[in-house]
Design a protein around this motif. Structure first.
Motif, PDB file in Angstrom:
ATOM      1  N   ASN A   1      46.618  51.681  99.120  1.00 10.80           N
ATOM      2  CA  ASN A   1      45.169  52.161  99.153  1.00 10.80           C
ATOM      3  C   ASN A   1      45.018  53.867  99.713  1.00 10.80           C
ATOM      4  O   ASN A   1      46.098  54.340  99.977  1.00 10.80           O
ATOM      5  CB  ASN A   1      44.000  51.479  99.849  1.00 10.80           C
ATOM      6  CG  ASN A   1      44.319  51.344 101.368  1.00 10.80           C
ATOM      7  OD1 ASN A   1      44.839  52.190 102.024  1.00 10.80           O
ATOM      8  ND2 ASN A   1      44.184  49.887 101.963  1.00 10.80           N
ATOM      9  N   ASP A   2      44.035  54.275 100.046  1.00  8.10           N
ATOM     10  CA  ASP A   2      44.107  55.836 100.376  1.00  8.10           C
ATOM     11  C   ASP A   2      44.578  56.344 101.758  1.00  8.10           C
ATOM     12  O   ASP A   2      44.767  57.101 101.969  1.00  8.10           O
ATOM     13  CB  ASP A   2      42.467  56.142 100.304  1.00  8.10           C
ATOM     14  CG  ASP A   2      41.625  55.640 101.128  1.00  8.10           C
ATOM     15  OD1 ASP A   2      41.765  54.472 101.444  1.00  8.10           O
ATOM     16  OD2 ASP A   2      40.487  56.241 101.583  1.00  8.10           O
ATOM     17  N   LYS A   3      45.024  55.067 102.469  1.00  8.33           N
ATOM     18  CA  LYS A   3      45.442  55.220 104.137  1.00  8.33           C
ATOM     19  C   LYS A   3      46.483  54.543 104.313  1.00  8.33           C
ATOM     20  O   LYS A   3      47.058  54.786 105.247  1.00  8.33           O
ATOM     21  CB  LYS A   3      44.122  54.895 104.936  1.00  8.33           C
ATOM     22  CG  LYS A   3      43.011  55.678 105.095  1.00  8.33           C
ATOM     23  CD  LYS A   3      41.971  55.268 105.940  1.00  8.33           C
ATOM     24  CE  LYS A   3      40.476  56.336 105.801  1.00  8.33           C
ATOM     25  NZ  LYS A   3      40.944  57.570 105.935  1.00  8.33           N
ATOM     26  N   VAL A   4      47.175  53.692 103.282  1.00  2.47           N
ATOM     27  CA  VAL A   4      48.087  52.878 103.512  1.00  2.47           C
ATOM     28  C   VAL A   4      49.205  52.996 102.625  1.00  2.47           C
ATOM     29  O   VAL A   4      49.149  53.032 101.331  1.00  2.47           O
ATOM     30  CB  VAL A   4      47.746  51.351 103.723  1.00  2.47           C
ATOM     31  CG1 VAL A   4      49.171  50.373 103.611  1.00  2.47           C
ATOM     32  CG2 VAL A   4      46.674  51.072 104.629  1.00  2.47           C
ATOM     33  N   PHE A   5      50.575  53.162 102.923  1.00  2.00           N
ATOM     34  CA  PHE A   5      51.713  53.341 101.989  1.00  2.00           C
ATOM     35  C   PHE A   5      52.657  52.593 102.567  1.00  2.00           C
ATOM     36  O   PHE A   5      52.984  52.325 103.672  1.00  2.00           O
ATOM     37  CB  PHE A   5      52.176  54.844 101.835  1.00  2.00           C
ATOM     38  CG  PHE A   5      51.141  55.670 101.533  1.00  2.00           C
ATOM     39  CD1 PHE A   5      50.982  56.296 100.286  1.00  2.00           C
ATOM     40  CD2 PHE A   5      50.070  56.256 102.653  1.00  2.00           C
ATOM     41  CE1 PHE A   5      49.902  57.190  99.897  1.00  2.00           C
ATOM     42  CE2 PHE A   5      49.190  57.208 102.325  1.00  2.00           C
ATOM     43  CZ  PHE A   5      49.116  57.677 100.959  1.00  2.00           C
ATOM     44  N   VAL A   6      53.604  52.032 101.672  1.00  2.00           N
ATOM     45  CA  VAL A   6      54.767  50.836 101.864  1.00  2.00           C
ATOM     46  C   VAL A   6      55.940  51.535 101.247  1.00  2.00           C
ATOM     47  O   VAL A   6      55.996  51.740 100.056  1.00  2.00           O
ATOM     48  CB  VAL A   6      54.450  49.602 101.432  1.00  2.00           C
ATOM     49  CG1 VAL A   6      54.137  49.291  99.881  1.00  2.00           C
ATOM     50  CG2 VAL A   6      55.236  48.468 102.245  1.00  2.00           C
ATOM     51  N   GLU A   7      56.991  51.187 102.087  1.00  2.00           N
ATOM     52  CA  GLU A   7      58.266  51.628 101.325  1.00  2.00           C
ATOM     53  C   GLU A   7      59.326  50.638 101.447  1.00  2.00           C
ATOM     54  O   GLU A   7      59.392  49.883 102.728  1.00  2.00           O
ATOM     55  CB  GLU A   7      58.903  52.909 101.995  1.00  2.00           C
ATOM     56  CG  GLU A   7      60.397  53.081 101.667  1.00  2.00           C
ATOM     57  CD  GLU A   7      60.996  54.230 102.639  1.00  2.00           C
ATOM     58  OE1 GLU A   7      61.705  55.071 101.989  1.00  2.00           O
ATOM     59  OE2 GLU A   7      61.190  53.861 103.978  1.00  2.00           O
ATOM     60  N   LEU A   8      59.910  50.096 100.362  1.00  4.88           N
ATOM     61  CA  LEU A   8      61.004  49.054 100.614  1.00  4.88           C
ATOM     62  C   LEU A   8      62.299  49.903 100.449  1.00  4.88           C
ATOM     63  O   LEU A   8      62.467  50.070  99.410  1.00  4.88           O
ATOM     64  CB  LEU A   8      60.727  47.673  99.437  1.00  4.88           C
ATOM     65  CG  LEU A   8      61.643  46.717  99.626  1.00  4.88           C
ATOM     66  CD1 LEU A   8      61.598  45.990 101.073  1.00  4.88           C
ATOM     67  CD2 LEU A   8      61.583  45.758  98.501  1.00  4.88           C
ATOM     68  N   GLU A   9      63.174  49.630 101.568  1.00  6.05           N
ATOM     69  CA  GLU A   9      64.607  50.170 101.336  1.00  6.05           C
ATOM     70  C   GLU A   9      65.015  49.280 100.379  1.00  6.05           C
ATOM     71  O   GLU A   9      65.637  48.175 100.604  1.00  6.05           O
ATOM     72  CB  GLU A   9      64.979  50.125 102.755  1.00  6.05           C
ATOM     73  CG  GLU A   9      64.713  51.002 103.754  1.00  6.05           C
ATOM     74  CD  GLU A   9      64.999  52.461 103.416  1.00  6.05           C
ATOM     75  OE1 GLU A   9      66.054  52.908 102.706  1.00  6.05           O
ATOM     76  OE2 GLU A   9      64.550  53.506 104.031  1.00  6.05           O
TER      77      GLU A   9
END
Length: 218
Positions: free
Chosen positions: A140-148
């Motif tokens: 969303n506008d404040k949350v980011f996720v990364e999967l290695e």
């Protein structure tokens, strides 16, 4: 798969302070799961007690040992102090361990489930640039996720403003959380990460009302 319960006593030396046991009686599996050392209690506060139980039971190994040196409130206080002192010239930030679970493997070695948090050198604006947009997904506008890719590690960034910090801190200094595990199912990893993030967002009383949804991973 071997089912395990949390140990009734913790290994000496794994805690910064003395372990406090909840009154223990009986030797049933239910008793062992309820009467746990302080470190497991703290891990449950960060990650969700049931999430921790399921994650440990999903690993084919022996009884888990927990290390948790910072309560949610203590970790939030340390992060708050860093944010209040932050300036745009800062580039390195201290990682804090929230919970570490060591699970011995049959035949030697073992498995680790580890949760850490720190302020990130990345910025919210950088998440939208091609270099990072390829590996980071905007939730969303404040949350980011990364999967290695190829590694059982997942990271989450939250734009979390700390009262008393510089006005630009929320965008320039997002909160970063990381879960490392030996290869849990996506649903289990997601439950640990989302609960961890919501716990810290609540403890830090982040301005801007960032919302960390339960569903983060695809």
């Amino acid at each position: 798969m071997m089912k395990r319960s949390f140990p009734a006593f913790a290994t000496p030396g794994v805690l910064m302070c003395a372990l406090v046991l909840i009154g223990c009686s009986g030797d049933s599996e239910a008793d062992k799961k309820v009467h746990t050392p302080a470190s497991f209690q703290v891990c449950g506060q960060f990650l969700g007690t049931e999430n921790v139980r399921r994650a440990v039971d999903a690993v084919d190994g022996g009884d888990a040992n927990a290390t948790a040196r910072n309560s949610p409130g203590r970790l939030a206080a340390a992060l708050t102090l860093e944010a209040e002192k932050w300036s745009v010239d800062d580039v390195l930030y201290h990682p804090y361990s929230a919970c570490r679970l060591d699970i011995p493997a049959e035949g030697g070695g073992g498995y680790v489930i580890d949760a850490q948090a720190k302020w990130s050198a990345l910025t919210v604006d950088s998440m939208r640039k091609p270099k990072y947009a390829k590996s980071w997904r905007q939730v969303n506008d404040k949350v980011f996720v990364e999967l290695e890719t190829g590694q059982p590690i997942v990271r989450l960034l939250v734009a979390c403003g700390v009262p008393g910090a510089a006005p630009e801190q929320a965008e320039e200094l997002p909160l970063q959380m990381m879960i490392r595990d030996p290869g849990l199912a996506v649903e289990q990893r997601q439950a640990l990460l989302s609960t961890f993030a919501r716990t810290l967002v609540d403890e830090l009383a982040c301005t801007g009302d960032p919302v960390v949804p339960a569903r983060l991973l695809r």
